[in-house]
Write an enzyme that holds these catalytic residues in place. Sequence first.
Site, PDB file in Angstrom:
ATOM      1  CE  LYS A 282      34.159  27.465  38.363  1.00 52.21           C
ATOM      2  NZ  LYS A 282      33.579  26.760  37.057  1.00 52.21           N
TER       3      LYS A 282
ATOM      4  CB  SER B  45      38.904  28.242  38.369  1.00 53.82           C
ATOM      5  OG  SER B  45      39.789  29.433  38.380  1.00 53.82           O
TER       6      SER B  45
ATOM      7  CG  LEU C  69      44.155  42.077  30.097  1.00 55.33           C
ATOM      8  CD1 LEU C  69      44.260  44.216  31.094  1.00 55.33           C
ATOM      9  CD2 LEU C  69      46.321  41.389  30.683  1.00 55.33           C
TER      10      LEU C  69
ATOM     11  CE1 TYR D 191      35.115  31.510  38.240  1.00 56.17           C
ATOM     12  CE2 TYR D 191      36.914  31.580  39.193  1.00 56.17           C
ATOM     13  CZ  TYR D 191      36.360  30.653  37.635  1.00 56.17           C
ATOM     14  OH  TYR D 191      36.503  30.334  36.658  1.00 56.17           O
TER      15      TYR D 191
ATOM     16  N   GLY E 287      26.052  32.149  26.931  1.00 59.50           N
ATOM     17  CA  GLY E 287      26.184  31.356  25.474  1.00 59.50           C
ATOM     18  C   GLY E 287      25.730  31.993  24.250  1.00 59.50           C
TER      19      GLY E 287
HETATM   20  N1  UFG Z   1      42.278  43.879  34.240  1.00 61.78           N
HETATM   21  C1  UFG Z   1      42.354  44.771  33.959  1.00 61.78           C
HETATM   22  N2  UFG Z   1      42.123  46.333  32.730  1.00 61.78           N
HETATM   23  C2  UFG Z   1      40.580  45.209  32.676  1.00 61.78           C
HETATM   24  C3  UFG Z   1      40.649  44.088  33.004  1.00 61.78           C
HETATM   25  C4  UFG Z   1      41.436  42.886  33.322  1.00 61.78           C
HETATM   26  O1  UFG Z   1      43.786  45.453  33.843  1.00 61.78           O
HETATM   27  O2  UFG Z   1      39.902  45.681  31.664  1.00 61.78           O
HETATM   28  C5  UFG Z   1      43.446  43.032  34.596  1.00 61.78           C
HETATM   29  C6  UFG Z   1      42.997  42.280  35.825  1.00 61.78           C
HETATM   30  O3  UFG Z   1      42.955  43.252  37.000  1.00 61.78           O
HETATM   31  C7  UFG Z   1      44.211  41.692  36.164  1.00 61.78           C
HETATM   32  C8  UFG Z   1      44.546  40.862  34.742  1.00 61.78           C
HETATM   33  O4  UFG Z   1      43.876  42.171  33.526  1.00 61.78           O
HETATM   34  O5  UFG Z   1      45.113  41.662  36.709  1.00 61.78           O
HETATM   35  C9  UFG Z   1      43.860  39.602  34.722  1.00 61.78           C
HETATM   36  O6  UFG Z   1      42.327  39.814  34.540  1.00 61.78           O
HETATM   37  P1  UFG Z   1      41.351  38.581  34.075  1.00 61.78           P
HETATM   38  O7  UFG Z   1      39.760  39.889  34.297  1.00 61.78           O
HETATM   39  O8  UFG Z   1      41.382  38.833  31.989  1.00 61.78           O
HETATM   40  O9  UFG Z   1      41.695  37.245  33.880  1.00 61.78           O
HETATM   41  P2  UFG Z   1      41.273  36.849  35.837  1.00 61.78           P
HETATM   42  O10 UFG Z   1      43.025  36.627  35.645  1.00 61.78           O
HETATM   43  O11 UFG Z   1      40.368  37.723  36.400  1.00 61.78           O
HETATM   44  O12 UFG Z   1      40.464  35.143  35.880  1.00 61.78           O
HETATM   45  C10 UFG Z   1      40.873  34.430  34.820  1.00 61.78           C
HETATM   46  C11 UFG Z   1      39.301  34.360  34.669  1.00 61.78           C
HETATM   47  C12 UFG Z   1      39.123  33.539  36.446  1.00 61.78           C
HETATM   48  C13 UFG Z   1      40.000  32.497  36.343  1.00 61.78           C
HETATM   49  C14 UFG Z   1      41.876  32.991  36.533  1.00 61.78           C
HETATM   50  C15 UFG Z   1      42.234  31.743  36.497  1.00 61.78           C
HETATM   51  O13 UFG Z   1      38.358  34.762  34.308  1.00 61.78           O
HETATM   52  O14 UFG Z   1      37.486  32.088  35.429  1.00 61.78           O
HETATM   53  O15 UFG Z   1      41.686  33.501  35.080  1.00 61.78           O
HETATM   54  O16 UFG Z   1      44.169  32.256  36.143  1.00 61.78           O
HETATM   55  F1  UFG Z   1      40.170  31.914  37.538  1.00 61.78           F
END
Ligand code: UFG
Length: 314
Positions: A142, A114, A185, A138, A36
Amino acid sequence: MRILVTGVAGFIGSTTAELLVARGDDVIGLDNLSTGDISNVPRGVTLVKADIGDAVTIRTLGPFDACIHFAGLIASGESMEVPELYFENNVGQTMTLLNTLLSSGLNHFVFSSSAAVYGDVTSSPILEASPMSPTSPYGASKAMVEDYVAWLVRQGKFRAANLRYFNAAGATRAHPERHAVETHLIPLALDAAAAGTPMSLFGTDYPTPDGTCIRDYVHVLDLARAHVAAVDTLANRESLTVNLGTGVGYSNREVLRAVESVTGHDLEVRELGRRPGDPATLVASVAAAKEILGWTPQHSSLEEIVRSAWESRQ
Ligand code: UFG
């Protein structure tokens, strides 16, 4: 109310604390500042710099009417590499926090859970009654805390709310999304758009219409509003578990297009293999949040999410 907010210097914790202070609650914020940022902590919050597992310090702070527990490690991809860190931080230390708060007095507990607790669910949208079957440490961390909390509620120790966030995104001017190591993302796509650097796209062979993962993005301000509603709802309810999302999913390709449209920059997208632990589709059923909390998202169109995140950086 006297409310302990853990992870108060983080993205969602700081935004929620700001709403609580604005309505007159006495907010004690706990954060070890490992991820943080102190500049996020809203004026009016009493900040205590300590770990959630620091029983000695926490014992001196209570009693509390409520605790909203945000602090934790949040990257499902990273949790595949270092599961022991996720179980120690998110489960072990949360149990210490809870047990310490119980010994000094706590009525209501609101937990940052989550959508990751569900894992690969074939039905969409996902109902809260779907079994918890996480695909990453992760998500498992949770789910384990939800189980522990359910036992404490059943034994009459306190009242509790599990808020299962889908993809937290967007930003406010006061609280831009900043993670020490960014894995999400939308912020990564905004970084790539601003810097003109390539953007990685993980997985293009998922069983979805365009082959990329589908997620349900919810604005941080809407999440913050839901926490305030959850604290209040526990006055009339022993426990609740609700999804926080919009009920609408967007593919990764659609998100990247929205980033291009808002920023006015074309992205150079590098298509890579799947990221381990990623479920194909996560879209919330949102009926329970509306019925139980009286909550509906108000700032969570994809356009507003991407625009607010972009503007918070300018
Ligand atoms: N992704 C990419 N490129 C990147 C980063 C992410 O293609 O550089 C893709 C990931 O593979 C995934 C999507 O974008 O398919 C979303 O990824 P995020 O990392 O943004 O988010 P997540 O869905 O993995 O996870 C987030 C939170 C978690 C939570 C989840 C619930 O980080 O804490 O949403 O839906 F549990």
